[in-house]
Design a protein around this motif. Structure first.
Motif, PDB file in Angstrom:
ATOM      1  N   ALA A 172      -0.365  -9.663  -6.442  1.00 14.34           N
ATOM      2  CA  ALA A 172       0.769  -9.001  -5.804  1.00 14.34           C
ATOM      3  C   ALA A 172       1.585 -10.011  -5.006  1.00 14.34           C
ATOM      4  CB  ALA A 172       0.287  -7.885  -4.878  1.00 14.34           C
ATOM      5  N   HIS A 187       2.664  -1.421   3.491  1.00 13.64           N
ATOM      6  CA  HIS A 187       1.829  -0.739   2.488  1.00 13.64           C
ATOM      7  C   HIS A 187       0.369  -0.780   2.949  1.00 13.64           C
ATOM      8  CE1 HIS A 187       5.123  -0.549  -0.488  1.00 13.64           C
ATOM      9  NE2 HIS A 187       5.468  -1.718   0.032  1.00 13.64           N
ATOM     10  N   TYR A 226      -3.968  -1.700   1.303  1.00 17.27           N
ATOM     11  CA  TYR A 226      -4.217  -2.718   0.288  1.00 17.27           C
ATOM     12  C   TYR A 226      -4.849  -3.987   0.861  1.00 17.27           C
ATOM     13  CZ  TYR A 226      -1.378  -0.007  -2.992  1.00 17.27           C
ATOM     14  OH  TYR A 226      -0.893   0.978  -3.807  1.00 17.27           O
ATOM     15  N   PHE A 270      -3.135  -6.538   2.146  1.00 17.83           N
ATOM     16  CA  PHE A 270      -2.312  -7.716   1.860  1.00 17.83           C
ATOM     17  C   PHE A 270      -2.354  -8.732   2.997  1.00 17.83           C
ATOM     18  CE2 PHE A 270       0.608  -4.864  -0.880  1.00 17.83           C
ATOM     19  CZ  PHE A 270      -0.158  -5.106  -2.012  1.00 17.83           C
ATOM     20  N   HIS A 317      -9.243  -6.081  -2.579  1.00 22.80           N
ATOM     21  CA  HIS A 317      -8.007  -5.755  -3.299  1.00 22.80           C
ATOM     22  C   HIS A 317      -8.302  -4.896  -4.525  1.00 22.80           C
ATOM     23  CE1 HIS A 317      -3.841  -7.465  -4.693  1.00 22.80           C
ATOM     24  NE2 HIS A 317      -3.873  -6.149  -4.641  1.00 22.80           N
ATOM     25  N   ALA A 346      -9.005  -1.395  -3.425  1.00 25.89           N
ATOM     26  CA  ALA A 346      -7.773  -0.719  -3.005  1.00 25.89           C
ATOM     27  C   ALA A 346      -6.953  -0.289  -4.222  1.00 25.89           C
ATOM     28  CB  ALA A 346      -6.956  -1.634  -2.110  1.00 25.89           C
ATOM     29  N   LEU A 347      -6.894  -1.160  -5.243  1.00 24.28           N
ATOM     30  CA  LEU A 347      -6.194  -0.781  -6.476  1.00 24.28           C
ATOM     31  C   LEU A 347      -6.816   0.451  -7.118  1.00 24.28           C
ATOM     32  CD1 LEU A 347      -5.320  -3.991  -8.552  1.00 24.28           C
ATOM     33  CD2 LEU A 347      -3.765  -2.163  -7.862  1.00 24.28           C
ATOM     34  N   LEU A 400      -5.879   3.444  -4.643  1.00 25.45           N
ATOM     35  CA  LEU A 400      -4.479   3.753  -4.356  1.00 25.45           C
ATOM     36  C   LEU A 400      -3.553   3.583  -5.550  1.00 25.45           C
ATOM     37  CD1 LEU A 400      -4.203   1.855  -0.939  1.00 25.45           C
ATOM     38  CD2 LEU A 400      -4.557   4.311  -1.266  1.00 25.45           C
ATOM     39  N   ALA A 417      -1.298   0.988  -8.036  1.00 27.10           N
ATOM     40  CA  ALA A 417      -0.451  -0.173  -7.735  1.00 27.10           C
ATOM     41  C   ALA A 417       0.779   0.248  -6.956  1.00 27.10           C
ATOM     42  CB  ALA A 417      -0.033  -0.859  -9.028  1.00 27.10           C
ATOM     43  N   CYS A 418       1.292  -0.662  -6.146  1.00 25.54           N
ATOM     44  CA  CYS A 418       2.571  -0.453  -5.472  1.00 25.54           C
ATOM     45  C   CYS A 418       3.610  -1.342  -6.141  1.00 25.54           C
ATOM     46  CB  CYS A 418       2.464  -0.729  -3.976  1.00 25.54           C
ATOM     47  SG  CYS A 418       2.402  -2.492  -3.541  1.00 25.54           S
ATOM     48  N   HIS A 425       3.056  -5.170  -6.813  1.00 27.07           N
ATOM     49  CA  HIS A 425       2.030  -5.679  -7.721  1.00 27.07           C
ATOM     50  C   HIS A 425       2.656  -6.231  -8.995  1.00 27.07           C
ATOM     51  CE1 HIS A 425      -0.957  -3.438  -5.239  1.00 27.07           C
ATOM     52  NE2 HIS A 425      -1.732  -4.435  -5.637  1.00 27.07           N
ATOM     53  N   ARG A 452       5.147   5.373  -4.658  1.00 29.11           N
ATOM     54  CA  ARG A 452       4.629   4.041  -4.439  1.00 29.11           C
ATOM     55  C   ARG A 452       5.445   2.993  -5.194  1.00 29.11           C
ATOM     56  NH1 ARG A 452      -0.867   5.756  -5.803  1.00 29.11           N
ATOM     57  NH2 ARG A 452      -1.861   6.640  -3.971  1.00 29.11           N
TER      58      ARG A 452
END
Length: 215
Positions: free
Chosen positions: A36, A165, A168, A170, A181, A184-185, A188, A190-191, A194, A214
């Motif tokens: 990301a 966000h 995740y 980040f 990560h 989280a993927l 949640l 992808a945002c 990503h 998202r």
């Protein structure tokens, strides 16, 4: 007896100056591997009379020293940054997006360089001579400076994305492929930051399309 590790110096730049290649810039990028966030490229023209002490490959420096050198580089050198966002990475591939960002960074310098020294094996298409130097961020002062500015800039950006966000992580893993990560993927999806062409994200999207809010 331990042998001292070679550190970046101004030798390559000084040689170029003597040959009439003025100014000479160093360029490097950060963020090819993460799932990301953007690739951040930087080009730097150092002032030979004010080369910061302690320059090194950004990966070999502690965060507080990177921050200090970042401030010093920005105060004493010509600096240009460019960003290849996930959309460009996904649309062109990571190599092409990285070379594009390096070219944009070089083009953004106040004075067009006569020579661009680039870390790695590839060089971007630019309006000046280029030279690829493998391990250049650990050998060439201006490339090391570019690596530091790019790294600090990208880390700051990823921390901001972490606030925008939440969940995740980040701000901790900077978009790299850590266990946190991946979890989280899975939870949640992808945002919009990503890289959908990268396998872990692509696989996740195939399993469970992220919700519209998202993206």
């Amino acid at each position: 007896m331990a042998i001292a590790r070679q550190r970046p110096d101004f030798t390559h730049e000084a040689t170029a100056w003597r040959a009439g290649d003025i100014p000479v810039a160093g360029a490097d990028e950060v963020g090819r591997g993460p799932w990301a966030g953007p690739v951040v490229a930087c080009a730097v023209v150092l002032d030979p009379a004010r080369v910061p002490v302690g320059l090194d490959d950004s990966k070999k420096l502690k965060a507080d020293k990177r921050e200090r050198l970042f401030d010093e580089i920005c105060a004493t050198a010509e600096v240009s940054l460019a960003f290849a966002p996930p959309a460009r990475i996904d649309g062109h591939d990571i190599r092409k997006a990285t070379l594009w960002a390096l070219a944009q960074a070089a083009a953004g310098l106040a004075r067009p360089p006569r020579l661009l020294l680039v870390d790695g094996r590839d060089v971007p298409v630019v309006a000046c001579a280029t030279r690829a130097i493998i391990g250049g961020d650990g050998l060439v002062a201006s490339i090391a400076a570019a690596s530091i500015v790019a790294k600090v800039t990208r880390d700051r950006l990823m921390k901001q994305l972490g606030l925008a966000h939440p969940g995740y992580g980040f701000e901790r893993h900077m978009g790299y492929g850590t266990r946190e990560h991946a979890e989280a993927l899975a939870e949640l999806g992808a945002c919009r930051h990503h890289r959908t062409s990268f396998a872990p994200v692509r696989v996740r999207l195939a399993l469970d399309r992220p919700t519209a809010d998202r993206l």
